[in-house]
Write a protein that holds these residues in place. Structure first.
Motif, short mmCIF file in Angstrom:
data_model
loop_
_atom_site.label_atom_id
_atom_site.label_comp_id
_atom_site.label_asym_id
_atom_site.label_seq_id
_atom_site.Cartn_x
_atom_site.Cartn_y
_atom_site.Cartn_z
N CYS A 215 0.73 -1.36 0.01
CA CYS A 215 0.06 -0.11 -0.02
C CYS A 215 0.97 1.19 0.16
CB CYS A 215 -0.85 -0.14 1.29
SG CYS A 215 -1.90 1.43 1.46
N GLU A 216 0.54 2.12 -0.85
CA GLU A 216 1.34 3.48 -0.99
C GLU A 216 0.39 4.53 -0.48
OE1 GLU A 216 3.67 4.65 -4.60
OE2 GLU A 216 2.20 6.36 -4.65
N THR A 217 1.17 5.41 0.21
CA THR A 217 0.10 6.71 0.81
C THR A 217 1.04 7.97 0.36
OG1 THR A 217 1.11 6.52 2.92
CG2 THR A 217 -1.14 5.51 2.59
N ARG A 218 0.44 9.14 -0.09
CA ARG A 218 1.18 10.03 -0.48
C ARG A 218 0.27 11.45 -0.08
NH1 ARG A 218 2.69 10.56 -6.16
NH2 ARG A 218 3.52 8.31 -5.97
N ASN A 219 0.88 12.51 0.09
CA ASN A 219 0.24 13.90 0.30
C ASN A 219 1.24 14.82 -0.56
OD1 ASN A 219 2.23 14.35 2.24
ND2 ASN A 219 0.78 14.66 3.99
N LEU A 220 0.98 16.30 -0.15
CA LEU A 220 1.75 17.10 -0.93
C LEU A 220 3.23 17.11 -0.49
CD1 LEU A 220 -0.89 20.04 -0.59
CD2 LEU A 220 -0.24 18.56 -2.71
N VAL A 221 3.62 16.50 0.80
CA VAL A 221 5.03 16.65 1.16
C VAL A 221 5.73 15.26 1.22
CG1 VAL A 221 4.63 19.03 2.05
CG2 VAL A 221 4.40 17.02 3.57
N SER A 222 4.92 14.22 1.31
CA SER A 222 5.75 12.98 1.49
C SER A 222 5.04 11.75 0.91
CB SER A 222 5.56 12.74 2.95
OG SER A 222 4.24 12.60 3.41
N ILE A 223 5.70 10.73 0.63
CA ILE A 223 5.21 9.64 0.09
C ILE A 223 5.69 8.38 1.04
CG2 ILE A 223 5.54 7.77 -1.95
CD1 ILE A 223 5.65 10.28 -3.56
N SER A 224 4.88 7.39 1.18
CA SER A 224 5.32 6.34 2.19
C SER A 224 4.76 4.74 1.59
CB SER A 224 4.86 6.44 3.63
OG SER A 224 5.38 5.63 4.49
N HIS A 225 5.46 3.96 1.78
CA HIS A 225 5.06 2.50 1.47
C HIS A 225 5.14 1.65 2.68
CE1 HIS A 225 6.51 4.35 -2.24
NE2 HIS A 225 5.61 3.70 -2.99
N SER A 226 3.94 0.68 2.39
CA SER A 226 3.76 -0.25 3.72
C SER A 226 4.85 -1.69 3.32
CB SER A 226 2.55 -1.06 3.71
OG SER A 226 2.38 -1.73 2.54
N ASP A 227 5.12 -2.29 4.27
CA ASP A 227 6.00 -3.69 4.11
C ASP A 227 4.98 -4.59 3.20
OD1 ASP A 227 8.27 -2.75 5.63
OD2 ASP A 227 7.22 -3.52 7.47
N PRO A 228 5.74 -5.37 2.62
CA PRO A 228 4.82 -6.31 1.78
C PRO A 228 4.06 -7.29 2.55
CG PRO A 228 6.99 -6.43 1.03
CD PRO A 228 7.03 -5.61 2.28
N PHE A 229 2.92 -7.66 2.29
CA PHE A 229 1.79 -8.45 2.80
C PHE A 229 1.31 -9.48 1.98
CE2 PHE A 229 -2.43 -9.78 4.16
CZ PHE A 229 -2.43 -9.61 5.54
N THR A 230 1.44 -10.81 2.57
CA THR A 230 1.18 -11.82 1.66
C THR A 230 0.25 -12.71 2.40
OG1 THR A 230 3.52 -11.99 0.95
CG2 THR A 230 2.27 -13.81 0.51
N LEU A 231 -0.89 -13.03 1.37
CA LEU A 231 -1.92 -13.93 2.13
C LEU A 231 -1.44 -15.33 2.02
CD1 LEU A 231 -5.00 -12.52 0.13
CD2 LEU A 231 -4.55 -12.25 2.60
#
Length: 303
Positions: A215-231
């Motif tokens: 999952c990737e999140t972003r706003n006007l000043v930053s971008i962040s990614h989650s650790d991989p998640f496997t089912l």
């Protein structure tokens, strides 16, 4: 009796004189003085960074500057003031210890926080004791934390269960994006995103959709990614298109079995399926050599 006198004649002013008068008035109109303006640098302020409130169009020879928190000139909201003739800076009640007022009227705020969001007013005192003021606005954008993927079912059964993946935490003014196996989501009727794209639903999950998901999140000043998640997709088959899983096999020394299996001579066939026991487990013979017997410990297997 004299006849009544007629109306007095009107004097007509030539148009060229009127145009000249208008031109002179326009020429004699004093120019307007540019008002001070405030610029935020950088324009997009991230939480934890330093920001400058730049003062533009300030008088050439001011007597001093003063910065206030809010939109009004209120001494209780004074951050700091500066006198040019003495080069002295005075801190006010609203000074947090992170502000610096420079001789050109610029205000520096260090390590800004969400609480610094709001209006700031600059008051300029000119050498003729006239004052000018201007209000600017500072908006502090949060730096996004590392997102975390949660699932309503981490061990779904293939072709049976529906999985709901959620990207958290929820933050304002944030966009969300999903990746599966390092690629954007494919078009599929079994994949559905919520309106805000925080939630991904996988209908009748298969092992093709086991992931990993990011999952990737972003706003006007930053971008962040989650650790991989496997089912961990559960299935009755070891691989797609094969039969039932074969029970695990173990090799047990002959001496460990009771009762002891019959000695197998070369060319002899195994007897019918027979159970043997160790102190803690039951086995069924499925093949043999002179020293070792290959056994199944989970279920009877007919030979």
């Amino acid at each position: 009796m004299e006849p009544p006198s007629g109306p007095a004649s009107r004097r007509h002013v030539p148009w060229n004189r009127l145009l000249l008068a208008v031109s002179l008035l326009t020429f004699w109109t004093p120019p307007t003085t540019a008002q001070p303006t405030i610029e935020t640098m950088p324009p997009l302020a991230a939480e934890g960074s330093d920001v400058l409130l730049l003062a533009h169009n300030v008088a050439k020879n001011p007597l001093g500057y003063a910065w206030y928190r809010g939109e009004r000139v209120d001494n209780s909201q004074l951050i700091a003031s500066y006198r040019v003739d003495t080069n002295a800076t005075t801190k006010g009640p609203a000074h947090s210890g992170r502000e610096t007022l420079y001789p050109n009227g610029t205000l520096l705020i260090q390590s800004i926080t969400q609480e610094d969001t709001g209006s700031y007013t600059l008051l300029v005192t000119n050498d003729d004791l006239r004052t000018e003021r201007q209000t600017g606005h500072l908006h502090v954008h949060p730096v996004l934390p590392t997102p975390v993927i949660t699932s309503n079912n981490s061990n779904p059964w293939e072709h049976k269960d529906t999985v709901v993946l959620t990207c958290g935490p929820e933050t304002q003014n944030t966009s969300y994006m999903w990746w599966i196996s390092n690629q954007s989501l494919p078009k599929s009727t079994r994949l559905k995103l919520s309106e805000d794209k925080r939630t991904l639903t996988v209908f009748n999950v298969t092992r093709k959709e086991k992931g990993p998901y990011v999952c990737e999140t972003r706003n006007l000043v930053s971008i962040s990614h989650s650790d991989p998640f496997t089912l961990d997709v559960l299935s009755a088959c070891t691989t797609e298109g094969t039969g039932p899983q074969r029970p695990p096999q173990e090799v047990v020394p002959l001496a460990a079995l009771s009762p002891r299996p019959p000695y197998l001579m070369p060319g002899h066939q195994l007897p019918s399926t027979r159970n043997y026991y160790t102190p803690t487990q039951m086995f069924t013979v499925i093949s043999a050599t002179k020293q070792m017997w290959v056994l199944s410990s989970s279920r009877h297997v007919s030979l």
